[in-house]
Design a protein around this motif. Sequence first.
Motif, PDB file in Angstrom:
ATOM      1  N   SER A   1       8.825  -6.101   8.293  1.00  0.00           N
ATOM      2  CA  SER A   1       9.382  -5.337   9.414  1.00  0.00           C
ATOM      3  C   SER A   1       9.606  -3.875   9.029  1.00  0.00           C
ATOM      4  N   SER A   2       9.759  -3.622   7.726  1.00  0.00           N
ATOM      5  CA  SER A   2       9.972  -2.240   7.285  1.00  0.00           C
ATOM      6  C   SER A   2       8.624  -1.510   7.279  1.00  0.00           C
ATOM      7  N   ASP A   3       8.654  -0.234   6.899  1.00  0.00           N
ATOM      8  CA  ASP A   3       7.390   0.519   6.889  1.00  0.00           C
ATOM      9  C   ASP A   3       6.784   0.572   5.487  1.00  0.00           C
ATOM     10  N   GLU A   4       7.091  -0.446   4.651  1.00  0.00           N
ATOM     11  CA  GLU A   4       6.593  -0.413   3.262  1.00  0.00           C
ATOM     12  C   GLU A   4       5.146  -0.882   3.142  1.00  0.00           C
ATOM     13  N   GLY A   5       4.601  -1.402   4.234  1.00  0.00           N
ATOM     14  CA  GLY A   5       3.188  -1.773   4.228  1.00  0.00           C
ATOM     15  C   GLY A   5       2.954  -3.208   3.790  1.00  0.00           C
ATOM     16  N   TYR A   6       1.753  -3.663   4.057  1.00  0.00           N
ATOM     17  CA  TYR A   6       1.341  -5.018   3.653  1.00  0.00           C
ATOM     18  C   TYR A   6       0.823  -4.993   2.218  1.00  0.00           C
ATOM     19  N   HIS A   7       0.737  -6.175   1.641  1.00  0.00           N
ATOM     20  CA  HIS A   7       0.286  -6.270   0.249  1.00  0.00           C
ATOM     21  C   HIS A   7      -1.240  -6.298   0.133  1.00  0.00           C
ATOM     22  N   MET A   8      -1.716  -5.650  -0.896  1.00  0.00           N
ATOM     23  CA  MET A   8      -3.070  -5.895  -1.377  1.00  0.00           C
ATOM     24  C   MET A   8      -2.943  -6.930  -2.495  1.00  0.00           C
ATOM     25  N   PHE A   9      -3.798  -7.951  -2.448  1.00  0.00           N
ATOM     26  CA  PHE A   9      -3.831  -8.943  -3.522  1.00  0.00           C
ATOM     27  C   PHE A   9      -4.885  -8.499  -4.533  1.00  0.00           C
ATOM     28  N   TYR A  10      -4.471  -8.293  -5.769  1.00  0.00           N
ATOM     29  CA  TYR A  10      -5.401  -7.906  -6.836  1.00  0.00           C
ATOM     30  C   TYR A  10      -5.639  -9.104  -7.754  1.00  0.00           C
ATOM     31  N   PHE A  11      -6.880  -9.539  -7.832  1.00  0.00           N
ATOM     32  CA  PHE A  11      -7.243 -10.685  -8.666  1.00  0.00           C
ATOM     33  C   PHE A  11      -7.828 -10.150  -9.971  1.00  0.00           C
ATOM     34  N   GLY A  12      -7.045 -10.230 -11.050  1.00  0.00           N
ATOM     35  CA  GLY A  12      -7.514  -9.707 -12.329  1.00  0.00           C
ATOM     36  C   GLY A  12      -7.855 -10.825 -13.296  1.00  0.00           C
ATOM     37  N   GLU A  13      -9.085 -10.827 -13.777  1.00  0.00           N
ATOM     38  CA  GLU A  13      -9.419 -11.825 -14.813  1.00  0.00           C
ATOM     39  C   GLU A  13      -8.587 -11.527 -16.061  1.00  0.00           C
ATOM     40  N   ILE A  14      -7.922 -12.545 -16.578  1.00  0.00           N
ATOM     41  CA  ILE A  14      -7.135 -12.364 -17.807  1.00  0.00           C
ATOM     42  C   ILE A  14      -8.118 -12.389 -18.977  1.00  0.00           C
ATOM     43  N   VAL A  15      -8.379 -11.206 -19.530  1.00  0.00           N
ATOM     44  CA  VAL A  15      -9.389 -11.110 -20.592  1.00  0.00           C
ATOM     45  C   VAL A  15      -8.762 -11.182 -21.982  1.00  0.00           C
ATOM     46  N   SER A  16      -7.448 -11.009 -22.057  1.00  0.00           N
ATOM     47  CA  SER A  16      -6.756 -11.140 -23.329  1.00  0.00           C
ATOM     48  C   SER A  16      -5.284 -11.368 -23.025  1.00  0.00           C
ATOM     49  N   CYS A  17      -4.638 -12.124 -23.889  1.00  0.00           N
ATOM     50  CA  CYS A  17      -3.270 -12.550 -23.613  1.00  0.00           C
ATOM     51  C   CYS A  17      -2.514 -12.614 -24.938  1.00  0.00           C
ATOM     52  N   HIS A  18      -1.304 -12.061 -24.986  1.00  0.00           N
ATOM     53  CA  HIS A  18      -0.576 -11.954 -26.256  1.00  0.00           C
ATOM     54  C   HIS A  18       0.876 -12.391 -26.118  1.00  0.00           C
ATOM     55  N   LYS A  19       1.410 -12.887 -27.224  1.00  0.00           N
ATOM     56  CA  LYS A  19       2.850 -13.183 -27.316  1.00  0.00           C
ATOM     57  C   LYS A  19       3.416 -12.250 -28.371  1.00  0.00           C
ATOM     58  N   GLU A  20       4.524 -11.595 -28.007  1.00  0.00           N
ATOM     59  CA  GLU A  20       5.148 -10.698 -28.984  1.00  0.00           C
ATOM     60  C   GLU A  20       5.985 -11.520 -29.943  1.00  0.00           C
ATOM     61  N   GLU A  21       5.943 -11.205 -31.227  1.00  0.00           N
ATOM     62  CA  GLU A  21       6.673 -12.029 -32.221  1.00  0.00           C
ATOM     63  C   GLU A  21       7.954 -11.355 -32.654  1.00  0.00           C
TER      64      GLU A  21
ATOM     65  N   ASP B   1       0.799  -1.231   0.000  1.00  0.00           N
ATOM     66  CA  ASP B   1       0.000   0.000   0.000  1.00  0.00           C
ATOM     67  C   ASP B   1       0.829   1.277   0.000  1.00  0.00           C
ATOM     68  N   SER B   2       2.161   1.149   0.066  1.00  0.00           N
ATOM     69  CA  SER B   2       3.006   2.345  -0.028  1.00  0.00           C
ATOM     70  C   SER B   2       3.299   2.723  -1.481  1.00  0.00           C
ATOM     71  N   ARG B   3       2.985   1.841  -2.429  1.00  0.00           N
ATOM     72  CA  ARG B   3       3.336   2.100  -3.841  1.00  0.00           C
ATOM     73  C   ARG B   3       2.378   3.105  -4.476  1.00  0.00           C
ATOM     74  N   TYR B   4       2.919   3.895  -5.399  1.00  0.00           N
ATOM     75  CA  TYR B   4       2.055   4.782  -6.187  1.00  0.00           C
ATOM     76  C   TYR B   4       1.080   3.931  -7.011  1.00  0.00           C
ATOM     77  N   THR B   5       1.561   2.799  -7.497  1.00  0.00           N
ATOM     78  CA  THR B   5       0.706   1.890  -8.270  1.00  0.00           C
ATOM     79  C   THR B   5      -0.534   1.470  -7.480  1.00  0.00           C
ATOM     80  N   TYR B   6      -0.354   1.304  -6.180  1.00  0.00           N
ATOM     81  CA  TYR B   6      -1.495   0.965  -5.318  1.00  0.00           C
ATOM     82  C   TYR B   6      -2.543   2.079  -5.384  1.00  0.00           C
ATOM     83  N   GLU B   7      -2.062   3.330  -5.283  1.00  0.00           N
ATOM     84  CA  GLU B   7      -3.015   4.469  -5.355  1.00  0.00           C
ATOM     85  C   GLU B   7      -3.800   4.427  -6.660  1.00  0.00           C
ATOM     86  N   LEU B   8      -3.087   4.142  -7.756  1.00  0.00           N
ATOM     87  CA  LEU B   8      -3.781   4.116  -9.061  1.00  0.00           C
ATOM     88  C   LEU B   8      -4.755   2.943  -9.127  1.00  0.00           C
ATOM     89  N   LEU B   9      -4.330   1.785  -8.645  1.00  0.00           N
ATOM     90  CA  LEU B   9      -5.206   0.600  -8.705  1.00  0.00           C
ATOM     91  C   LEU B   9      -6.465   0.782  -7.862  1.00  0.00           C
TER      92      LEU B   9
END
Length: 169
Positions: A149-169, A57-65
């Motif tokens: 032990s650090s102050d980086e916070g605990y994790h939020m688990f985000y469960f995202g349905e994989i709606v599309s999946c690609h391989k780069e060629e 929860d300390s990540r900026y990405t968390y704020e966006l999610l």
Amino acid sequence: MKKIEYNQFAEEALDAIADSGAFLTVKTEDDLNTMTIGWGSISYMWGKPVFIAMVRDSRYTYELLETTNQFTVSIPFADAMKEELAFCGSKSGREHDKFSECDLNTTKAKEIESPLINGCDVHYECKLRFKQKMDPDNLDPALDEEWYSSDEGYHMFYFGEIVSCHKEE
Ligand SMILES: Cc1cc2nc3c(=O)[nH]c(=O)nc-3n(C[C@H](O)[C@H](O)[C@H](O)COP(=O)(O)O)c2cc1C
């Protein structure tokens, strides 16, 4: 980009995440950011393929999610993009535009707003279906001591349905 099944390169993808990491990318109405993840899971639940990402929860990405319901995971295989992963895993989008500073180019995703990072081998487009904050009371005390032990916070688990999946060629 070639369309693939969610589990087609699952072994390579999980090995790559554990070895050097992957990009977790989130675009909201106001911002775009990516961060490195080193933990993750490709799984199957609710009759759907699901990617589980863990974000402290300390990540900026968390704020966006917390303001959107979709994200992408882009995974380079075989040690590619190591420098970019190191930068995106140590600098915050609060102070840095990681896309311009790392010269990251993107491709539009098929089903969601968050883009895919070019140069990666596989990409998962995910729609958030469930999230769960870690409850320290339910955590093995040894893991608590080792990882939280650090102050980086605990994790939020985000469960995202994989709606599309690609391989780069
Ligand atoms: C290899 C590697 C793996 C990482 N894995 C995770 C992870 O799974 N979850 C997490 O919250 N942070 C993880 N981090 C740390 C974040 O990437 C880092 O704190 C980043 O700067 C957060 O960026 P942001 O503030 O722009 O979201 C990892 C870092 C590295 C280098």
